[in-house]
Design a protein around this motif. Structure first.
Motif, short mmCIF file in Angstrom:
data_model
loop_
_atom_site.label_atom_id
_atom_site.label_comp_id
_atom_site.label_asym_id
_atom_site.label_seq_id
_atom_site.Cartn_x
_atom_site.Cartn_y
_atom_site.Cartn_z
N CYS A 72 16.44 10.95 74.49
CA CYS A 72 17.25 10.51 75.62
C CYS A 72 16.37 9.97 76.76
CB CYS A 72 18.15 11.64 76.11
SG CYS A 72 17.32 12.79 77.20
N GLN A 74 16.47 10.45 79.91
CA GLN A 74 16.05 11.46 80.89
C GLN A 74 14.70 12.07 80.50
OE1 GLN A 74 16.39 12.96 83.67
NE2 GLN A 74 15.36 14.89 83.24
N VAL A 75 14.59 12.42 79.25
CA VAL A 75 13.37 13.08 78.79
C VAL A 75 12.21 12.07 78.70
CG1 VAL A 75 12.39 14.07 76.70
CG2 VAL A 75 14.48 15.02 77.63
N CYS A 99 18.53 22.08 75.60
CA CYS A 99 18.79 21.38 74.34
C CYS A 99 17.48 21.26 73.59
CB CYS A 99 19.38 20.00 74.62
SG CYS A 99 18.19 18.88 75.36
N GLN A 101 15.82 18.67 72.75
CA GLN A 101 14.88 17.69 73.29
C GLN A 101 14.08 18.29 74.43
OE1 GLN A 101 15.94 13.63 73.61
NE2 GLN A 101 17.78 13.85 72.40
N VAL A 102 14.77 18.99 75.32
CA VAL A 102 14.05 19.61 76.43
C VAL A 102 13.07 20.64 75.89
CG1 VAL A 102 14.30 21.20 78.37
CG2 VAL A 102 15.73 19.18 78.25
N PRO A 237 24.82 14.52 81.26
CA PRO A 237 24.57 15.96 81.39
C PRO A 237 23.37 16.26 82.29
CG PRO A 237 24.75 15.35 79.09
CD PRO A 237 24.77 14.09 79.87
N CYS A 238 22.41 15.38 82.36
CA CYS A 238 21.22 15.78 83.11
C CYS A 238 20.88 14.87 84.29
CB CYS A 238 20.02 15.86 82.17
SG CYS A 238 20.14 17.28 81.08
N THR A 294 26.18 21.84 76.27
CA THR A 294 24.96 22.45 75.75
C THR A 294 25.14 23.92 75.37
OG1 THR A 294 24.12 23.15 77.91
CG2 THR A 294 23.53 20.93 77.18
N LEU A 332 24.94 8.97 78.12
CA LEU A 332 23.52 8.65 78.10
C LEU A 332 23.13 8.53 76.63
CD1 LEU A 332 20.98 8.54 79.95
CD2 LEU A 332 20.58 10.89 79.26
N TYR A 334 21.48 8.71 73.15
CA TYR A 334 20.67 9.70 72.43
C TYR A 334 20.75 11.12 72.99
CZ TYR A 334 18.65 5.35 70.71
OH TYR A 334 18.49 4.10 70.18
N CYS A 335 21.82 11.43 73.65
CA CYS A 335 22.00 12.82 74.08
C CYS A 335 22.80 13.53 72.99
CB CYS A 335 22.73 12.87 75.42
SG CYS A 335 23.23 14.53 75.88
N ASP A 336 22.13 14.30 72.17
CA ASP A 336 22.81 14.93 71.04
C ASP A 336 23.95 15.87 71.45
OD1 ASP A 336 20.29 14.61 68.76
OD2 ASP A 336 19.77 14.85 70.85
N PRO A 337 23.74 16.76 72.42
CA PRO A 337 24.86 17.67 72.74
C PRO A 337 26.12 16.91 73.16
CG PRO A 337 22.85 18.41 73.83
CD PRO A 337 22.53 17.08 73.24
S1 SF4 Z 1 21.21 17.58 77.43
FE1 SF4 Z 1 21.24 15.42 76.83
S2 SF4 Z 1 20.58 14.29 78.62
FE2 SF4 Z 1 19.97 16.41 78.92
S3 SF4 Z 1 17.87 16.48 78.17
FE3 SF4 Z 1 19.21 17.12 76.51
S4 SF4 Z 1 19.56 15.26 75.35
FE4 SF4 Z 1 18.77 14.62 77.35
#
Ligand code: SF4
Ligand code: SF4
Lengths: 382, 413
Positions: A72, A74-75, A99, A101-102, A237-238, A294, A332, A334-337
């Motif tokens: 995503c 954001q990351v 998530c 990714q974070v 979400p972020c 999430t 956004l 590629y935000c999986d959740p």
């Molecule tokens: S919740 Fe979605 S927007 Fe936020 S860091 Fe994870 S993948 Fe990216």
């Protein structure tokens, strides 16, 4: 309006206030990744928490060398900022694993670019009582780590004080949101985002003063009747949604009366209970949280009952309370959740006959013609 | 590597027995689906299935089904069904395969022999978080109960005993739920029996992996990867341990006779990440042509249930679930991978980025750099996906493998 302009400036220079604070106070600044990090605890340690958003105005040049492009924005973008040195003013970084990714990016960040303070915090995904004690341990672990790093004792009083300041901030944001719902257009969607996002970027007491000023200004403003169609905006979400995109939506005959952005309604939906023992109050905050993409809801299935996604029900409730005609979902890429939850959400919206528009947002897509046409078409169906 | 004395072996005899075990497993599940003699559970790979076996459930693995769908080139069809329903292309393709196959069965669009329908679902998030959402969706489609076990990520400074305690209390919740669900009392003696079998199987499985420490290796990664299945899905019965015992005898014989899997085997290679199931044959041929023998992978850790202990059945099941390799930090994984490089005397590494599996891919570059820095071994990163062929560019990957082989060749000089 003067105060709104000030919020906009602060939003456009996201880390300036924190850098200045650091210079004047010789204090420590700790960057946190969205969402849900208990900033109040950092504040109670005498340090300044700053939420790290990516930078929409800058192309990602370094981040992509290390990370896959289907992560995503954001990351990727915040990693890019880190590698470009935009976060060099930080003394530390902290994040809650919201998530995958974070979780995984954050680990690599630290190893790639270590900071004197680095803290990962686990939060349960299943809102179940069995998780309470472990979460409590996690909060205590954070408190100890911060005490050690800042050399400041985080007393229950300091925590309570910090919670009060943050609760006051959220209460004022809720009031602002209420004003927007009662008098749509009194504050534009992007200004609303600026107000909430900047709270996450500067000393909260200072932000509270500005916000108080803004509320006074708005309360004395007579608003004209707004003929635009009331909608709820959800997604992101972020990080904060694109200013231009929000404006585009509100320029096509729609007006956002409530939202579920992290830099919006999601952030100020709930308080930490200042009357409880602070650590327990945080545990309750997480465990009784509003539905989120999430979190994991194991007992969703509920047999024949339609109630299959607490998140979807939460949004439907917002639509009803906000007397909205439809929902705009800002997704956004590629935000999986969110992408997984969206399937359940759209099914429930269809069942409830609530119109929705799903728009993918990547940085730079803000005002494209194609988006304008789609939003217009949606507005017409309403 | 000195290759002169080595003889090339025929296909492992144990492959046939493996085929039989897998076929029997699916055949019996299909019979159970009709007779309903026991409930069917869909379970995630790292979940404490021992508890379900002790309750006489028929346990099925959607992840293994996704791998099979990939290998049979039908996963893309399943994924396409989900895309029509609003699931995005970038989402985990194991997940999309499973949901697509489910919708296929429910709406008469079946494209491949499906798994026996579930009566119950169990998931843990000790591989990734996304998987719990996948199972949530399954519970919507099948309208059957889902129990999940939330496994904390083992962060530095976290008390691991607390994590185990937390998982154990959720295992007890699961047991209570199952007692209610089946109307049967949980049988702790049966659990002990299951754990004993599973432990035997796991020990022998580990033994199988370690045979490849030998120089020359008696088998390639491709030869042994299918043998993950018995330890995953059949470890509750003695036949699994017996399978590995016989396989290990076969591998020992190869070691004794200096029998190798293919001619001109020159380099011992590590594989990081999950397999590209649809490209197994192509990759295996390519690597063979370059003299590269894939020796091992941390992927196998998913199927290694080393902590099981018949003396403490429930505690050890909780421990296995809570302290899973993939719940650990990247730092831990990098050090563990380094140790594997040393123990297995590896010459190079292939890091296989899976576009739709962010959890297994995001930290790859770090691990690869870490090993390179420590050992100076060359590494390459290829790109693809677990089961969706649309992400795969064979030519590009072949070029990278070729370059790796050239680098290894030049290092010999
Ligand atoms: S919740 Fe979605 S927007 Fe936020 S860091 Fe994870 S993948 Fe990216
Ligand atoms: S994202 Fe990766 S680890 Fe998670 S379920 Fe999919 S394949 Fe497994």
């Amino acid at each position: 309006m003067k105060t709104l302009t000030r919020f906009k400036e602060l939003f456009e220079h996201p880390y300036q206030a924190a850098s200045e604070w650091k210079l004047h106070n010789k204090g420590k600044v700790i960057g946190t990744l969205p969402m849900y990090f208990p900033d109040e605890i950092i504040y109670a340690a005498g340090a300044l928490p700053v939420t790290l958003f990516g930078n929409d105005n800058e192309p990602i040049t370094l981040g992509d060398k290390h990370l896959m492009t289907n992560a995503c924005h954001q990351v990727r973008s915040s990693f890019d900022c880190l590698l470009k040195g935009h976060f060099d003013f930080l003394d530390g970084m902290a994040a809650l694993h919201v998530c995958d990714q974070v979780r995984f990016f954050f680990e690599v960040w630290h190893l790639d670019h270590p900071f004197p303070f680095f803290h990962e915090m686990w939060r349960p995904y299943k809102l179940h009582d069995t998780s309470r004690s472990l979460l409590e341990n996690e909060l205590i672990r954070l408190i100890s780590a911060l005490e050690e790093f800042t050399n400041n004792k985080i007393t229950p009083e300091a925590l309570k004080n910090s919670i009060d300041i943050y609760n006051r901030s959220r209460a004022m944001m809720r009031k602002l949101n209420q004003l927007r719902s009662e008098a749509p257009g009194i504050i534009s969607a992007q200004d609303m985002v600026h107000v909430v996002a900047t709270a996450l970027l500067m000393p909260r007491e200072e932000h509270n003063q500005l916000l108080e000023q803004l509320l006074t200004e708005l309360e004395s403003t007579a608003s004209a009747e707004d003929k635009r169609i009331r909608v709820i905006a959800v997604g992101h979400p972020c990080d904060p949604p694109d200013d231009e995109l929000l404006q585009l939506i509100e320029d096509q005959g729609l007006v956002i009366v409530d939202d579920d952005f992290f830099t919006g309604g999601r952030y100020f939906a709930e308080d930490i209970d200042a009357k409880k023992d602070p650590v327990k109050a945080f545990v309750d905050y997480y465990m009784d949280s509003i539905p989120c993409t999430t979190y994991h809801y194991a007992d969703n299935w509920k047999g024949e009952i339609n109630n299959t996604s607490p998140y979807a029900e939460y949004i439907i409730d917002k639509v009803k309370k906000g007397q909205a005609a439809g929902v705009v979902v800002l997704r956004l890429m590629y935000c999986d959740p969110l992408d997984l939850e969206f399937v359940l959400l759209k099914n429930r919206l269809n069942e409830e006959n609530i119109s929705y528009l799903s728009l993918f947002t990547e940085s730079g897509t803000g005002s494209s013609e194609a988006l304008r046409t789609r939003i217009q078409a949606f507005a017409e169906t309403l | 590597m000195e290759t002169k004395e080595w003889k090339v072996g025929a296909r492992l005899e144990s492959q046939k027995r493996l085929g039989g075990l897998i076929a029997d497993h699916y055949k019996s599940a299909r019979e159970i689906e009709i007779t309903r003699e026991k409930p069917v559970a869909w379970v995630s790979t790292m979940a404490p299935a021992e508890i379900l076996w002790a309750m006489d459930f028929c346990v099925q693995y959607p992840e293994a089904y996704a791998a099979t769908s990939g290998a049979r080139h039908v996963a893309h069809g399943h994924c396409e069904i989900t895309e029509q329903r609003g699931y995005e292309h970038h989402l985990c393709t194991y997940c999309r395969n499973s949901i697509g196959a489910t919708i296929g069965v429910q709406e008469g669009m079946e494209i491949f022999e499906p798994l026996a329908k579930p009566d119950f679902l169990l998931v843990t998030n000790n591989t990734c978080i996304l998987i719990t959402k996948w199972w949530e969706h399954l519970s919507h489609y099948w309208k059957v109960p889902l129990v999940s076990i939330d496994c904390p990520v083992l962060l530095p400074g976290m008390d691991e005993r607390e994590a185990v305690k937390h998982v154990k209390s959720q295992c007890l919740d699961l047991i209570r739920f199952l007692e209610n669900f089946t109307g049967k009392k949980f049988d702790y003696d049966k659990l002990q029996e299951v754990v004993t079998n599973a432990k035997n199987s796991s020990d022998n499985y580990r033994g199988m992996l370690e045979k490849n420490k030998n120089i020359p290796a008696p088998a390639t990664y491709f030869d042994i990867m299918g043998h993950n299945f018995p330890n995953l899905a059949l470890r509750y019965m003695p036949e699994a341990a017996e399978h590995y015992r016989l396989l290990n005898l076969e591998l020992d014989q190869r070691i004794k006779d200096q029998v190798v899997p293919f001619e001109n085997m020159k380099y011992r290679i590590y594989w990081d990440g999950l397999p590209y199931w649809f490209a197994i044959r192509q990759l295996s041929e390519k690597l063979k042509s370059l003299g590269m023998c894939l020796i091992t992978s941390t992927y196998f850790e998913i199927f290694a249930y080393d902590k099981l202990d018949p003396a403490n059945p429930l505690d050890s099941v909780a421990e296995t679930t809570a302290l899973a390799f993939f719940s650990r930090s990247v730092d831990f994984k990098a050090k563990a991978t380094l140790q594997i490089f040393k123990d297995y005397k590896l010459d190079a590494g292939i890091f296989a980025y899976a576009m739709s599996c962010k959890p297994s891919s995001i930290t790859m570059r770090y691990v690869s750099d870490f090993i390179q820095k420590n050992l100076g071994t060359p590494m390459t990163m290829i790109e693809g996906d677990l089961v969706d062929e649309t992400f795969y560019d064979a030519e590009r990957n072949n070029m990278k493998l070729q370059a790796l082989a050239e680098m290894l060749e030049s290092m010999k000089k």
